[in-house]
Write an enzyme that holds these catalytic residues in place. Sequence first.
Site, mmCIF file in Angstrom:
data_model
loop_
_atom_site.group_PDB
_atom_site.id
_atom_site.type_symbol
_atom_site.label_atom_id
_atom_site.label_comp_id
_atom_site.label_asym_id
_atom_site.label_seq_id
_atom_site.Cartn_x
_atom_site.Cartn_y
_atom_site.Cartn_z
ATOM 1 N N ASP A 34 -55.689 -37.806 127.239
ATOM 2 C CA ASP A 34 -56.476 -38.381 128.073
ATOM 3 C C ASP A 34 -56.115 -39.458 128.867
ATOM 4 O O ASP A 34 -55.164 -40.695 128.710
ATOM 5 C CB ASP A 34 -57.307 -39.097 127.023
ATOM 6 C CG ASP A 34 -58.875 -39.265 127.259
ATOM 7 O OD1 ASP A 34 -59.146 -39.266 128.515
ATOM 8 O OD2 ASP A 34 -60.397 -40.332 126.944
ATOM 9 N N HIS A 51 -53.722 -36.361 137.450
ATOM 10 C CA HIS A 51 -53.933 -35.678 136.550
ATOM 11 C C HIS A 51 -51.936 -34.940 136.812
ATOM 12 O O HIS A 51 -51.574 -35.252 135.925
ATOM 13 C CB HIS A 51 -55.096 -33.964 137.622
ATOM 14 C CG HIS A 51 -56.668 -34.596 136.738
ATOM 15 N ND1 HIS A 51 -56.152 -34.851 135.330
ATOM 16 C CD2 HIS A 51 -57.328 -34.930 137.482
ATOM 17 C CE1 HIS A 51 -57.506 -35.638 135.067
ATOM 18 N NE2 HIS A 51 -58.250 -35.310 136.415
ATOM 19 N N LEU A 145 -40.331 -23.765 119.391
ATOM 20 C CA LEU A 145 -41.787 -24.511 119.595
ATOM 21 C C LEU A 145 -42.671 -23.472 120.304
ATOM 22 O O LEU A 145 -42.445 -22.639 121.238
ATOM 23 C CB LEU A 145 -41.377 -25.869 120.574
ATOM 24 C CG LEU A 145 -42.950 -26.535 120.907
ATOM 25 C CD1 LEU A 145 -43.341 -27.493 119.502
ATOM 26 C CD2 LEU A 145 -42.790 -27.151 122.132
HETATM 27 C C1 IPE Z 1 -60.723 -35.052 126.143
HETATM 28 O O1 IPE Z 1 -61.403 -35.717 127.085
HETATM 29 C C2 IPE Z 1 -60.824 -33.237 126.756
HETATM 30 C C3 IPE Z 1 -59.404 -33.515 127.241
HETATM 31 C C4 IPE Z 1 -58.352 -34.164 127.073
HETATM 32 C C5 IPE Z 1 -59.179 -31.961 128.280
HETATM 33 P P1 IPE Z 1 -62.527 -36.537 128.349
HETATM 34 O O2 IPE Z 1 -61.713 -37.197 129.129
HETATM 35 O O3 IPE Z 1 -63.261 -35.145 128.367
HETATM 36 O O4 IPE Z 1 -63.207 -36.274 126.408
HETATM 37 P P2 IPE Z 1 -64.683 -38.070 126.933
HETATM 38 O O5 IPE Z 1 -65.645 -37.392 127.683
HETATM 39 O O6 IPE Z 1 -63.673 -39.340 127.155
HETATM 40 O O7 IPE Z 1 -65.375 -37.668 125.491
HETATM 41 C C1 IPE Z 2 -57.539 -35.946 130.476
HETATM 42 O O1 IPE Z 2 -57.573 -36.738 131.141
HETATM 43 C C2 IPE Z 2 -57.628 -34.766 131.397
HETATM 44 C C3 IPE Z 2 -58.702 -33.752 131.427
HETATM 45 C C4 IPE Z 2 -59.678 -34.337 130.459
HETATM 46 C C5 IPE Z 2 -57.950 -33.131 132.000
HETATM 47 P P1 IPE Z 2 -58.980 -37.396 131.990
HETATM 48 O O2 IPE Z 2 -59.431 -36.970 132.936
HETATM 49 O O3 IPE Z 2 -60.509 -37.701 130.706
HETATM 50 O O4 IPE Z 2 -58.995 -39.292 132.354
HETATM 51 P P2 IPE Z 2 -60.050 -40.448 132.411
HETATM 52 O O5 IPE Z 2 -60.796 -40.121 130.932
HETATM 53 O O6 IPE Z 2 -61.195 -40.717 132.871
HETATM 54 O O7 IPE Z 2 -59.186 -42.064 132.347
HETATM 55 MG MG MG Z 3 -61.447 -38.307 129.709
#
Ligand code: IPE
Ligand code: IPE
Ligand code: MG
Length: 255
Positions: A34, A51, A145
Amino acid sequence: MKKLFAFFKRDKEISNNLDLDMSKIPKHIAIIMDGNGRWAKERNLPRALGHKAGVEAIRRIVKECNKLGVGYLTLYAFSTENWNRPLKEVDSLMKLLVEYLKNEFEELNANDVVINSIGNISKLPQICRTELNNAYEKTKNNKGLTLNLALNYGGRNEIVDAVKGIYIDLRSGKISKDEITENILSKYMYTGKIPDPDLIIRPSGELRLSNFLLWQSAYSELWFSDINWPDFHEKQLRLAISDYQKRDRRFGKVR
Ligand code: IPE
Ligand code: IPE
Ligand code: MG
């Protein structure tokens, strides 16, 4: 400048001095990757570039886990809720997945990594499914792994799918009601024969599971970090494992 340099040096020393007990490396590490969006925002960049930077972190951490002898690494890459993001972002995530599999396949295969996925991948674009299936077919007999990419994954959805699987096998007489135990239910999850995660890591400062491995995390150790995923390096992984190795996993018993 001098001060900054000193800080950097101290940081480096800490990471180099992190002695890990190689006999207590977690068998299964799961990571909620995240903070890509926030990483990009801090730099005035589009989220897609966050990303992309996140993929670099995947490369580093997969390599390090393989080097440390971790058996399974599960990476939460796309949740069942992430479909609610703008179409453009969803598209860029799917494209990155295909690019990652194409670019990394040779190296991962050469390093004996099994490329697996968990989640309802039937809902992913055809090109993603083809790449995932190819990668799995070509690597399934590797001995290093196991990399589990959690894609269109949701813990609740997984439990619903497991219940449906049990219902079908009950109706056909393959199993009986009395055979349904916690162990059997585990076998019907996407993770099947994979052991439950010993350690779940979440970067970016959020303190929640966001529908990740709800059934399997019953006794997982949790480790959180304020660092966004694109800034996650080998050092943070080692810090998490080092902390994990100091914990007393009692599983409800007394010593
Ligand atoms: C969780 O992250 C999902 C992934 C890392 C793929 P999100 O960014 O979607 O989760 P929330 O919305 O903060 O709970
Ligand atoms: C995690 O990073 C990637 C996915 C959920 C696919 P985010 O896109 O959720 O990044 P933030 O939480 O907005 O910073
Ligand atoms: Mg996120």
